[in-house]
Design a protein around this motif. Structure first.
Motif: not given
Ligand SMILES: Nc1ncnc2c1ncn2[C@@H]1O[C@H](COP(=O)(O)OP(=O)(O)OP(=O)(O)O)[C@@H](O)[C@H]1O
Ligand SMILES: [Mg+2]
Length: 342
Positions: A29-37, A182-186
């Motif tokens: 929760a709250g993570e910025f996950f990047v799927l790269l490829g 960050r501001d949204l915390g989403q």
């Protein structure tokens, strides 16, 4: 940390093409996950499965702990932002943002404060009356985000949302996107083939290759200690250098980044400069070693082609085995910064 999104042994095949092979992943929760490829590795397909617009062959997807595998997209409380934003060109900004609420039959008096509120958050209050084909690419991105945010989703799925912007706008939009998250915390699940975006935006990056996550971790970890030689090549402005090497009795190769080696007359190894390319403060030297290997070195000074340079490798990672299958282990040496952005 609570787990927001969970992929549990997800598989997907198009004909004989395996795009997801038993993929498991927890996004906090709250993570910025990047799927790269690289292109065509199944990034969009995976995102579409999370959104519910593509079926799974097998496996389970959970959002907030709830199994959503068989739920339609509108029951998953997710928001998707696509590459082309899919804004309605004939509507003004206000109506674009309000659209999803209207579709959910919110009364107009409830819609208006929500739209104005999110427009304020994203700094687009001044352009609510403009048609979307009369605003800039960066503003369009914010409108697309506003439209996603206004529904108060629990998970944001973004598929290359910056790739339509020109380089200068993209730079600013990237930084802004990070701040908004960050501001949204989403929780953001963000797909890209641009490693710079992964580096700047992600808390963690997962690299999809041949239907599996070849490595998941903070971007710096992928750069510094690639799990495989393929990751070492894919991540970084230039591919990692590899030299046959034996360590603690095991045969394999040493991998090192250009900035992990020091070019100086006192260097213990030598190589001949084939190409010299100035990038920011440094000159990257594509060299060949005495036994014909191609390596990249980095120098503060420009060097003539054909010159023999000397270098010492201060830090490396070790990959056991041949060029194909290999596992990286960290080795000695002080940490250094990445090459400059450009
Ligand atoms: N509906 C479909 N039917 C058959 N093959 C498909 C379908 N959708 C995608 N594919 C194939 O699956 C592979 C993965 O596609 P996908 O769009 O997920 O890749 P991607 O990683 O998002 O690529 P890009 O970076 O170019 O957007 C591609 O080879 C694509 O051609
Ligand atoms: Mg795609």
């Amino acid at each position: 940390m609570t787990v927001k999104l969970q992929l549990d042994r997800v598989s997907k095949q198009f004909g004989r093409l395996l795009v997801a092979d038993d993929v498991s992943l927890d996004v906090d929760a709250g993570e910025f996950f990047v799927l790269l490829g690289p292109s065509g590795e199944g990034k969009s397909t995976l995102l579409r499965m999370i959104a519910g617009i593509e079926t799974l062959d097998s496996g389970t997807i959970r959002i907030d702990g709830k199994d959503v595998t068989d739920l339609p997209p509108n029951k998953r409380n997710i928001a998707m932002v696509f590459q082309n934003y899919a804004l309605y060109p004939n509507m003004n900004v206000y109506r674009n943002i309000a659209f999803p609420l209207k579709m959910q039959y919110f009364p107009p008096e409830e819609i208006e404060p929500k739209v104005r509120d999110v427009a304020k958050t994203l700094g687009i209050s001044e352009i609510l009356d403009r048609r979307v084909n009369q605003i800039s690419g960066g503003q369009q991105q914010r409108v697309a985000l506003a439209r996603a945010i206004v529904r108060n989703p629990t998970l944001f799925l973004l598929d290359e949302p910056l790739s339509n912007l020109d380089a200068r706008v993209r730079f600013a939009a990237r930084a802004e996107l990070k701040k908004i998250q960050r501001d949204l915390g989403q929780t953001f699940f963000f797909v890209t083939h641009d490693q710079k975006e992964a580096e700047v935006l992600s808390d963690r990056t997962g690299v999809l290759h041949h239907g599996v996550f070849e490595q998941i971790g903070p971007f710096g970890q992928l750069y510094d200690t690639p799990a495989t030689r393929w990751i070492g090549d894919f991540v970084g402005d230039v591919p990692m250098n590899y030299i046959p090497w034996t360590e603690s009795g095991a045969a394999g190769s040493m991998g090192f980044r250009p900035e992990w080696a020091e070019v100086s007359p006192a260097g213990s190894e030598s190589a001949t400069v084939q190409v010299a390319e100035r990038v920011g403060d440094f000159t990257y030297l594509l060299c060949t070693t005495a036994n014909g290997l191609r390596i990249y070195l980095r120098s503060l000074r420009s060097v003539d082609i054909g010159t023999e340079v000397h270098y010492t490798v201060n830090r490396h990672v070790f990959f056991q085995g041949g060029p194909g299958g290999d596992g990286g282990t960290t080795e000695s040496g002080r940490p250094e910064r990445h090459p400059p952005s450009h």
